[in-house]
Design a protein around this motif. Structure first.
Motif, PDB file in Angstrom:
ATOM      1  N   UNK A 370       4.123  75.955  -2.808  1.00 12.61           N
ATOM      2  CA  UNK A 370       4.835  75.177  -3.827  1.00 12.61           C
ATOM      3  C   UNK A 370       4.554  73.676  -3.723  1.00 12.61           C
ATOM      4  N   UNK A 371       3.772  73.282  -2.722  1.00 13.90           N
ATOM      5  CA  UNK A 371       3.351  71.893  -2.516  1.00 13.90           C
ATOM      6  C   UNK A 371       4.507  70.940  -2.225  1.00 13.90           C
ATOM      7  N   UNK A 372       5.665  71.473  -1.873  1.00 12.27           N
ATOM      8  CA  UNK A 372       6.831  70.621  -1.649  1.00 12.27           C
ATOM      9  C   UNK A 372       7.040  70.286  -0.182  1.00 12.27           C
ATOM     10  N   UNK A 373       6.536  71.121   0.721  1.00  8.74           N
ATOM     11  CA  UNK A 373       6.727  70.897   2.147  1.00  8.74           C
ATOM     12  C   UNK A 373       5.453  71.252   2.902  1.00  8.74           C
ATOM     13  N   UNK A 374       5.342  70.658   4.104  1.00 12.35           N
ATOM     14  CA  UNK A 374       4.215  71.012   4.947  1.00 12.35           C
ATOM     15  C   UNK A 374       4.422  72.406   5.540  1.00 12.35           C
ATOM     16  N   UNK A 375       3.327  73.098   5.790  1.00 10.27           N
ATOM     17  CA  UNK A 375       3.415  74.421   6.386  1.00 10.27           C
ATOM     18  C   UNK A 375       3.900  74.300   7.832  1.00 10.27           C
ATOM     19  N   UNK A 376       4.486  75.371   8.306  1.00 10.36           N
ATOM     20  CA  UNK A 376       4.974  75.381   9.694  1.00 10.36           C
ATOM     21  C   UNK A 376       3.819  75.191  10.673  1.00 10.36           C
ATOM     22  N   UNK A 377       2.663  75.714  10.300  1.00  9.49           N
ATOM     23  CA  UNK A 377       1.476  75.563  11.155  1.00  9.49           C
ATOM     24  C   UNK A 377       1.140  74.091  11.368  1.00  9.49           C
ATOM     25  N   UNK A 378       1.249  73.289  10.303  1.00  6.52           N
ATOM     26  CA  UNK A 378       0.920  71.867  10.418  1.00  6.52           C
ATOM     27  C   UNK A 378       1.990  71.100  11.184  1.00  6.52           C
ATOM     28  N   UNK A 379       3.266  71.398  10.932  1.00  7.80           N
ATOM     29  CA  UNK A 379       4.339  70.652  11.599  1.00  7.80           C
ATOM     30  C   UNK A 379       4.471  71.014  13.071  1.00  7.80           C
ATOM     31  N   UNK A 380       3.861  72.112  13.491  1.00 12.46           N
ATOM     32  CA  UNK A 380       3.932  72.497  14.908  1.00 12.46           C
ATOM     33  C   UNK A 380       2.692  72.065  15.678  1.00 12.46           C
ATOM     34  N   UNK A 381       1.761  71.365  15.023  1.00  6.07           N
ATOM     35  CA  UNK A 381       0.567  70.914  15.723  1.00  6.07           C
ATOM     36  C   UNK A 381       0.928  69.944  16.834  1.00  6.07           C
ATOM     37  N   UNK A 382       0.083  69.912  17.856  1.00  3.52           N
ATOM     38  CA  UNK A 382       0.358  69.087  19.034  1.00  3.52           C
ATOM     39  C   UNK A 382       0.470  67.609  18.680  1.00  3.52           C
ATOM     40  N   UNK A 383      -0.322  67.142  17.688  1.00  2.15           N
ATOM     41  CA  UNK A 383      -0.258  65.723  17.312  1.00  2.15           C
ATOM     42  C   UNK A 383       1.116  65.358  16.757  1.00  2.15           C
ATOM     43  N   UNK A 384       1.654  66.260  15.942  1.00  2.85           N
ATOM     44  CA  UNK A 384       2.971  66.025  15.343  1.00  2.85           C
ATOM     45  C   UNK A 384       4.040  65.979  16.427  1.00  2.85           C
ATOM     46  N   UNK A 385       4.006  66.951  17.310  1.00  5.47           N
ATOM     47  CA  UNK A 385       5.021  67.010  18.359  1.00  5.47           C
ATOM     48  C   UNK A 385       4.896  65.822  19.321  1.00  5.47           C
ATOM     49  N   UNK A 386       3.672  65.350  19.545  1.00  6.75           N
ATOM     50  CA  UNK A 386       3.451  64.203  20.434  1.00  6.75           C
ATOM     51  C   UNK A 386       4.121  62.951  19.881  1.00  6.75           C
ATOM     52  N   UNK A 387       3.904  62.662  18.592  1.00  5.12           N
ATOM     53  CA  UNK A 387       4.506  61.465  17.980  1.00  5.12           C
ATOM     54  C   UNK A 387       6.010  61.636  17.830  1.00  5.12           C
ATOM     55  N   UNK A 388       6.431  62.839  17.511  1.00  2.00           N
ATOM     56  CA  UNK A 388       7.864  63.126  17.407  1.00  2.00           C
ATOM     57  C   UNK A 388       8.572  62.828  18.729  1.00  2.00           C
ATOM     58  N   UNK A 389       7.943  63.214  19.815  1.00  4.65           N
ATOM     59  CA  UNK A 389       8.544  63.002  21.135  1.00  4.65           C
ATOM     60  C   UNK A 389       8.404  61.556  21.584  1.00  4.65           C
ATOM     61  N   UNK A 390       7.230  60.932  21.338  1.00 11.39           N
ATOM     62  CA  UNK A 390       6.980  59.581  21.843  1.00 11.39           C
ATOM     63  C   UNK A 390       7.817  58.537  21.118  1.00 11.39           C
ATOM     64  N   UNK A 391       7.935  58.642  19.789  1.00 15.09           N
ATOM     65  CA  UNK A 391       8.636  57.621  19.010  1.00 15.09           C
ATOM     66  C   UNK A 391       9.951  58.120  18.416  1.00 15.09           C
ATOM     67  N   UNK A 392      10.228  59.392  18.559  1.00 12.92           N
ATOM     68  CA  UNK A 392      11.487  59.919  18.036  1.00 12.92           C
ATOM     69  C   UNK A 392      11.543  59.965  16.523  1.00 12.92           C
ATOM     70  N   UNK A 393      10.393  60.041  15.867  1.00 16.11           N
ATOM     71  CA  UNK A 393      10.357  60.090  14.403  1.00 16.11           C
ATOM     72  C   UNK A 393      10.612  61.518  13.943  1.00 16.11           C
ATOM     73  N   UNK A 394      11.567  61.744  13.037  1.00 15.83           N
ATOM     74  CA  UNK A 394      11.855  63.098  12.560  1.00 15.83           C
ATOM     75  C   UNK A 394      10.618  63.751  11.935  1.00 15.83           C
ATOM     76  N   UNK A 395      10.529  65.062  12.030  1.00 11.67           N
ATOM     77  CA  UNK A 395       9.377  65.784  11.489  1.00 11.67           C
ATOM     78  C   UNK A 395       9.202  65.527   9.995  1.00 11.67           C
ATOM     79  N   UNK A 396      10.324  65.356   9.284  1.00 12.83           N
ATOM     80  CA  UNK A 396      10.242  65.123   7.836  1.00 12.83           C
ATOM     81  C   UNK A 396       9.614  63.784   7.496  1.00 12.83           C
ATOM     82  N   UNK A 397       9.565  62.873   8.474  1.00 15.87           N
ATOM     83  CA  UNK A 397       8.965  61.551   8.268  1.00 15.87           C
ATOM     84  C   UNK A 397       7.606  61.421   8.951  1.00 15.87           C
ATOM     85  N   UNK A 398       7.025  62.549   9.357  1.00 16.07           N
ATOM     86  CA  UNK A 398       5.657  62.556   9.870  1.00 16.07           C
ATOM     87  C   UNK A 398       4.780  63.131   8.761  1.00 16.07           C
ATOM     88  N   UNK A 399       3.959  62.294   8.179  1.00 15.84           N
ATOM     89  CA  UNK A 399       3.246  62.595   6.939  1.00 15.84           C
ATOM     90  C   UNK A 399       1.749  62.715   7.191  1.00 15.84           C
TER      91      UNK A 399
END
Length: 440
Positions: A370-399
């Motif tokens: 539906x092009x409205x949200x990122x796939x779970x596969x993309x939001x669980x990538x190591x790069x996303x989790x690394x920035x989420x943990x390092x800077x505390x940025x919510x997953x919804x704000x990792x683009x």
């Protein structure tokens, strides 16, 4: 003598955008080659994917058929995957992602298509007649009656697209969603009219794609590739000035209510790249446009163009940490420390913030159907989790985006990611404005 299509340049451009910049070649024109099923099949069979355009009084009905139009020897009930759409005035495409699974019936005077949900349309070339199911008329936004006389009938060969229904459906859906995002952003106004223009600061390592992101945003709103901001390499920052880039709504349109503020790239080496002591002043709105950065000497209130009493409109309302998705996991300890130090200052100033991953190669795999949200596969990538943990940025704000670099034409899926990222930045800025105390 060359046969000229009835399809206008603007309509053809809309269709090419719909299909990811495919090319169209006219194979058949009813008024020239004859209004009969036999004439059409003779010129169009075995030509690969085709697009049929049926021109009504006020609008145009179209059918994209993947694979070859069959010959008489193939039989006339061979399954085919097709998509139908309509062209409105000014070249606006309205499409319907229904798959038409069967070419059910071909006679000497009729072509009839049917979908799995029963929507049917029939074409009678010799009678110049198009018959559409009433639900199809409604879904396509057509004004014509279910049975209409048409003015012309043309068939084009389509080249440069994959004969993959899922890929075509994604492209068509992306084109529709792109149009909606553009409309939303063109209508956007900052929260409570506290400011007339949102300022978004792009911060990130050298070569991460900050300037390219601005160029990409401008390209989408101008509907062609632009390169206003100079772009450097992965190792050398070409941005040495603080630049505030505004974007027009089209080449001659009004400026849109946001500004992308480009900065010098961060470097892990001391006295190279953006000086961290400049950042508090940038966030507070003290640094003027075109200020020349000096990695060894940060700006001070003694600078002749220093803005001593910045107002809310001068401040940064959202920070976007721009990072190359392919190198995030390999950030040096010094670069990670710099980003954390910057983020502490951003938090102290209460400024909204997002992370923007660039250089995403598989743009069509980032978003759900539906092009409205990122796939779970993309939001669980190591790069996303690394920035989420390092800077505390919510997953919804990792683009995620794939900036335009070497391309010559726009891609609707890329555009959706670019526009979605911009919209999320503006939403984050609105949250910042809404959270301000009354005396700000």
């Amino acid at each position: 003598m060359a046969v000229t299509p009835r399809l206008t340049w603007l309509e053809e451009k809309s269709l090419r955008n719909l299909l990811g910049n495919a090319s169209l070649s006219l194979l058949y024109k009813g008024s020239v080659h004859g209004y009969s099923i036999g004439d059409m099949f003779q010129r169009c069979s075995r030509q690969g994917t085709t697009m049929t355009m049926i021109y009504l009084q006020e609008e145009t009905f179209g059918v994209l058929m993947l694979g070859h139009i069959p010959t008489i020897a193939d039989g006339f009930e061979k399954p085919h995957i097709s998509f139908c759409f309509s062209l409105q005035r000014k070249g606006t495409v309205i499409q319907i992602p229904t798959s038409f699974l069967n070419l059910l019936k071909v006679t000497s005077d009729c072509l009839e298509f049917s979908s799995s949900d029963g929507l049917i349309f029939s074409v009678y070339p010799e009678k110049n007649l198009l018959s559409l199911h009433h639900l199809l008329v409604k879904q396509l936004g057509l004004q014509s009656y279910s049975s209409s006389q048409f003015l012309e009938y043309e068939v084009f060969r389509v080249e440069g697209i994959k004969d993959d229904p899922d890929c075509i459906k994604m492209m068509m859906t992306a084109t529709q969603h792109r149009r909606k995002l553009l409309a939303d952003l063109r209508d956007y106004k900052p929260h409570a009219d506290l400011v007339s223009n949102i300022r978004i600061l792009l911060l990130g390592p050298v070569g991460s794609g900050k300037s390219s992101f601005f160029n990409s945003v401008k390209s989408v709103f101008h509907d062609h590739i632009t390169h206003q901001a100079p772009v450097g390499s992965d190792n050398i920052s070409i941005t040495e000035q603080y630049r505030m880039y505004s974007v027009r709504n089209g080449k001659y349109g009004q400026y849109l209510p946001f500004t992308l503020c480009d900065s010098m790239g961060l470097d892990e080496t001391d006295d190279v790249g953006l000086c961290l002591d400049d950042i508090p002043y940038i966030l507070k709105g003290c640094v003027p446009d075109r200020y020349q950065f000096n990695p060894c000497n940060p700006i001070t209130p003694k600078h002749p163009n220093f803005i001593t009493s910045p107002s809310l409109k001068d401040r940064i309302h959202c920070v976007a940490y721009v990072l190359d998705i392919n190198s995030v996991n390999n950030l040096s300890s010094k670069m990670a420390a710099k980003l954390k130090q910057i983020h502490e200052e951003v938090l102290n100033c209460g400024v909204a913030h997002v992370a923007l991953f660039t250089k995403v190669n598989n743009c069509d795999e980032v978003l759900q159907n539906n092009l409205l949200n990122m796939t779970r596969k993309m939001t669980s990538q190591s790069q996303v989790m690394f920035i989420n943990k390092m800077l505390g940025i919510p997953l919804s704000n990792i683009l995620m985006v794939g900036n335009y670099a070497s391309e010559q034409e726009l891609n609707p899926v890329k555009d959706v990611l670019i526009l979605s990222a911009l919209r999320q930045m503006l939403r984050a800025a609105d949250d910042f404005l809404e959270d301000l105390p009354d005396d700000s």
